[in-house]
Design a protein around this motif. Sequence first.
Motif, PDB file in Angstrom:
ATOM      1  N   ALA A  75       0.835  -1.201   0.000  1.00 50.06           N
ATOM      2  CA  ALA A  75       0.000   0.000   0.000  1.00 50.06           C
ATOM      3  C   ALA A  75       0.875   1.257   0.000  1.00 50.06           C
ATOM      4  O   ALA A  75       2.026   1.224   0.455  1.00 50.06           O
ATOM      5  CB  ALA A  75      -0.914  -0.005   1.221  1.00 50.06           C
ATOM      6  N   PRO A  76       0.343   2.390  -0.498  1.00 45.81           N
ATOM      7  CA  PRO A  76       1.157   3.607  -0.621  1.00 45.81           C
ATOM      8  C   PRO A  76       1.828   4.063   0.670  1.00 45.81           C
ATOM      9  O   PRO A  76       3.006   4.427   0.665  1.00 45.81           O
ATOM     10  CB  PRO A  76       0.148   4.649  -1.119  1.00 45.81           C
ATOM     11  N   ARG A  77       1.105   4.065   1.769  1.00 49.92           N
ATOM     12  CA  ARG A  77       1.703   4.546   3.019  1.00 49.92           C
ATOM     13  C   ARG A  77       2.817   3.608   3.501  1.00 49.92           C
ATOM     14  O   ARG A  77       3.822   4.060   4.058  1.00 49.92           O
ATOM     15  CB  ARG A  77       0.631   4.708   4.095  1.00 49.92           C
ATOM     16  N   VAL A  97       9.726  15.281  -4.986  1.00 49.16           N
ATOM     17  CA  VAL A  97       9.418  13.882  -5.229  1.00 49.16           C
ATOM     18  C   VAL A  97       8.446  13.798  -6.396  1.00 49.16           C
ATOM     19  O   VAL A  97       7.443  14.511  -6.436  1.00 49.16           O
ATOM     20  CB  VAL A  97       8.845  13.187  -3.976  1.00 49.16           C
ATOM     21  N   ALA A  98       8.769  12.947  -7.369  1.00 46.38           N
ATOM     22  CA  ALA A  98       7.927  12.758  -8.540  1.00 46.38           C
ATOM     23  C   ALA A  98       7.452  11.316  -8.579  1.00 46.38           C
ATOM     24  O   ALA A  98       8.260  10.388  -8.464  1.00 46.38           O
ATOM     25  CB  ALA A  98       8.703  13.088  -9.816  1.00 46.38           C
ATOM     26  N   GLY A  99       6.150  11.125  -8.755  1.00 44.10           N
ATOM     27  CA  GLY A  99       5.597   9.788  -8.824  1.00 44.10           C
ATOM     28  C   GLY A  99       4.825   9.578 -10.107  1.00 44.10           C
ATOM     29  O   GLY A  99       3.960  10.380 -10.456  1.00 44.10           O
ATOM     30  N   HIS A 100       5.148   8.495 -10.813  1.00 45.62           N
ATOM     31  CA  HIS A 100       4.447   8.145 -12.052  1.00 45.62           C
ATOM     32  C   HIS A 100       3.369   7.116 -11.763  1.00 45.62           C
ATOM     33  O   HIS A 100       3.624   6.108 -11.099  1.00 45.62           O
ATOM     34  CB  HIS A 100       5.447   7.581 -13.067  1.00 45.62           C
ATOM     35  N   SER A 101       2.151   7.368 -12.239  1.00 44.02           N
ATOM     36  CA  SER A 101       1.042   6.426 -12.110  1.00 44.02           C
ATOM     37  C   SER A 101       0.838   6.068 -10.632  1.00 44.02           C
ATOM     38  O   SER A 101       0.646   6.960  -9.804  1.00 44.02           O
ATOM     39  CB  SER A 101       1.319   5.205 -12.986  1.00 44.02           C
ATOM     40  N   TYR A 102       0.886   4.778 -10.261  1.00 39.34           N
ATOM     41  CA  TYR A 102       0.725   4.410  -8.849  1.00 39.34           C
ATOM     42  C   TYR A 102       1.774   5.073  -7.964  1.00 39.34           C
ATOM     43  O   TYR A 102       1.539   5.319  -6.784  1.00 39.34           O
ATOM     44  CB  TYR A 102       0.802   2.884  -8.712  1.00 39.34           C
ATOM     45  N   GLY A 103       2.920   5.397  -8.532  1.00 34.07           N
ATOM     46  CA  GLY A 103       3.950   6.094  -7.771  1.00 34.07           C
ATOM     47  C   GLY A 103       3.513   7.457  -7.277  1.00 34.07           C
ATOM     48  O   GLY A 103       4.077   7.983  -6.309  1.00 34.07           O
ATOM     49  N   ALA A 104       2.474   8.041  -7.913  1.00 36.33           N
ATOM     50  CA  ALA A 104       1.944   9.322  -7.438  1.00 36.33           C
ATOM     51  C   ALA A 104       1.334   9.182  -6.049  1.00 36.33           C
ATOM     52  O   ALA A 104       1.482  10.064  -5.200  1.00 36.33           O
ATOM     53  CB  ALA A 104       0.904   9.863  -8.417  1.00 36.33           C
ATOM     54  N   ALA A 109       1.981  10.169  -0.244  1.00 33.63           N
ATOM     55  CA  ALA A 109       2.112   9.610   1.108  1.00 33.63           C
ATOM     56  C   ALA A 109       3.447   9.992   1.718  1.00 33.63           C
ATOM     57  O   ALA A 109       3.535  10.294   2.921  1.00 33.63           O
ATOM     58  CB  ALA A 109       1.966   8.087   1.061  1.00 33.63           C
ATOM     59  N   LEU A 110       4.493  10.020   0.913  1.00 32.32           N
ATOM     60  CA  LEU A 110       5.814  10.414   1.397  1.00 32.32           C
ATOM     61  C   LEU A 110       5.824  11.895   1.772  1.00 32.32           C
ATOM     62  O   LEU A 110       6.378  12.281   2.807  1.00 32.32           O
ATOM     63  CB  LEU A 110       6.855  10.132   0.316  1.00 32.32           C
ATOM     64  N   ALA A 111       5.198  12.730   0.950  1.00 33.32           N
ATOM     65  CA  ALA A 111       5.152  14.171   1.222  1.00 33.32           C
ATOM     66  C   ALA A 111       4.352  14.471   2.484  1.00 33.32           C
ATOM     67  O   ALA A 111       4.709  15.362   3.262  1.00 33.32           O
ATOM     68  CB  ALA A 111       4.551  14.903   0.025  1.00 33.32           C
ATOM     69  N   GLU A 112       3.271  13.718   2.703  1.00 28.89           N
ATOM     70  CA  GLU A 112       2.430  13.959   3.876  1.00 28.89           C
ATOM     71  C   GLU A 112       3.074  13.455   5.159  1.00 28.89           C
ATOM     72  O   GLU A 112       2.854  14.022   6.226  1.00 28.89           O
ATOM     73  CB  GLU A 112       1.074  13.277   3.691  1.00 28.89           C
ATOM     74  N   GLY A 113       3.853  12.387   5.047  1.00 31.65           N
ATOM     75  CA  GLY A 113       4.372  11.756   6.252  1.00 31.65           C
ATOM     76  C   GLY A 113       5.811  12.074   6.577  1.00 31.65           C
ATOM     77  O   GLY A 113       6.386  11.478   7.486  1.00 31.65           O
ATOM     78  N   SER A 114       6.430  13.004   5.831  1.00 31.14           N
ATOM     79  CA  SER A 114       7.844  13.284   6.029  1.00 31.14           C
ATOM     80  C   SER A 114       8.117  14.770   5.867  1.00 31.14           C
ATOM     81  O   SER A 114       7.437  15.464   5.117  1.00 31.14           O
ATOM     82  CB  SER A 114       8.668  12.485   5.006  1.00 31.14           C
ATOM     83  N   ASP A 115       9.130  15.254   6.579  1.00 36.65           N
ATOM     84  CA  ASP A 115       9.546  16.648   6.415  1.00 36.65           C
ATOM     85  C   ASP A 115      10.718  16.761   5.442  1.00 36.65           C
ATOM     86  O   ASP A 115      11.381  17.794   5.369  1.00 36.65           O
ATOM     87  CB  ASP A 115       9.902  17.273   7.764  1.00 36.65           C
ATOM     88  N   LEU A 116      10.968  15.700   4.671  1.00 33.73           N
ATOM     89  CA  LEU A 116      12.087  15.679   3.731  1.00 33.73           C
ATOM     90  C   LEU A 116      11.716  16.243   2.364  1.00 33.73           C
ATOM     91  O   LEU A 116      12.586  16.511   1.547  1.00 33.73           O
ATOM     92  CB  LEU A 116      12.592  14.237   3.546  1.00 33.73           C
ATOM     93  N   ILE A 117      10.402  16.439   2.121  1.00 32.42           N
ATOM     94  CA  ILE A 117       9.902  16.777   0.788  1.00 32.42           C
ATOM     95  C   ILE A 117       9.458  18.242   0.732  1.00 32.42           C
ATOM     96  O   ILE A 117       8.746  18.719   1.611  1.00 32.42           O
ATOM     97  CB  ILE A 117       8.731  15.863   0.398  1.00 32.42           C
ATOM     98  N   SER A 118       9.877  18.934  -0.336  1.00 29.73           N
ATOM     99  CA  SER A 118       9.535  20.352  -0.486  1.00 29.73           C
ATOM    100  C   SER A 118       8.682  20.644  -1.720  1.00 29.73           C
ATOM    101  O   SER A 118       8.031  21.685  -1.787  1.00 29.73           O
ATOM    102  CB  SER A 118      10.815  21.199  -0.545  1.00 29.73           C
ATOM    103  N   GLU A 119       8.704  19.771  -2.734  1.00 30.97           N
ATOM    104  CA  GLU A 119       7.879  19.926  -3.927  1.00 30.97           C
ATOM    105  C   GLU A 119       7.353  18.560  -4.357  1.00 30.97           C
ATOM    106  O   GLU A 119       7.974  17.526  -4.084  1.00 30.97           O
ATOM    107  CB  GLU A 119       8.669  20.536  -5.100  1.00 30.97           C
ATOM    108  N   LEU A 120       6.231  18.587  -5.057  1.00 33.93           N
ATOM    109  CA  LEU A 120       5.548  17.364  -5.457  1.00 33.93           C
ATOM    110  C   LEU A 120       5.296  17.383  -6.962  1.00 33.93           C
ATOM    111  O   LEU A 120       4.896  18.411  -7.513  1.00 33.93           O
ATOM    112  CB  LEU A 120       4.221  17.253  -4.698  1.00 33.93           C
TER     113      LEU A 120
END
Length: 281
Positions: A75-77, A97-104, A109-120
């Motif tokens: 699952a994504p999370r 972070v860039a996600g293709h198809s299911y990777g989106a 989930a990575l952007a919501e759960g981490s402070d490491l991400i600044s753009e989506l």
Amino acid sequence: MSARQQIGTITSIGGVDIHVREDGPPDAKAVVLIHGFASSMHWYDRVTLLLAEKFHVIRVDLLGHGLSTRDADLAPRSQARAIAPVLDKFGIRDAAVAGHSYGADVALALAEGSDLISELVIIGQAPDYSYSNLPPVDIALNLPFVPSLLHRLTPVAAIALLTQSGFAPGYRMDTAFDIRDQAVRDHLAMNPTMYKTVLPDRRKWLARRPLDEQLRDCGLPTLVIHGRQDQLYDWAKTEARYEAAGARVEVIDGAGHSPNVERPAAVARILGDFLSSAHTL
């Protein structure tokens, strides 16, 4: 760049192995590239060659794909929880972070759960399945034996034909990758549980909380890249919904569901322009 040079390293954290590859200057802006269903980091090979001239590019194989742990919660999370400590271990901060198809889904989930991400960045993925052309096989895939049976018995020729729907009509699959049968190899390497994950399960998840709602709640600068010849989702409906959620949307002519493979130069240029403008705001 040869296929052998595209192999990264296996990082073991939290009981799972994640296949990771880094390219480009390590002190540059970090860009994390996440592939989709039945694929691998190789779906970004040619985008990476272009981005790595200016950016620190990090690619991963999702759990259940490529060279990463095959048997795990897909699952994504759960995918995001596996990737986040890898990025932290590599010292990645303020990454796009860039996600293709299911990777989106995983990217969000990575952007919501981490402070490491600044753009989506979302590539080739509609907010939900409400207007998708995906096959209506949800009931069958909920039967426990069907995904593995389907995966084991589907002929290679049928896999190649199914994969074609992820590209624009008439796109030559034999030109897509450095290894001609890369898409078939990636499909065969996938954990068959992913069939259930991306169809019945994901359909329900996105009906409850579509990606446009998720990115609005996330509040990060967001770019959406979509192919005008996408055979799975209507590009105009996708554009309207993401723009209403506050994202910048770029539609690429001549590309289908996988512009990162079909039009790597356009994707690299658009992504680079987006990151440059995001840092001047």
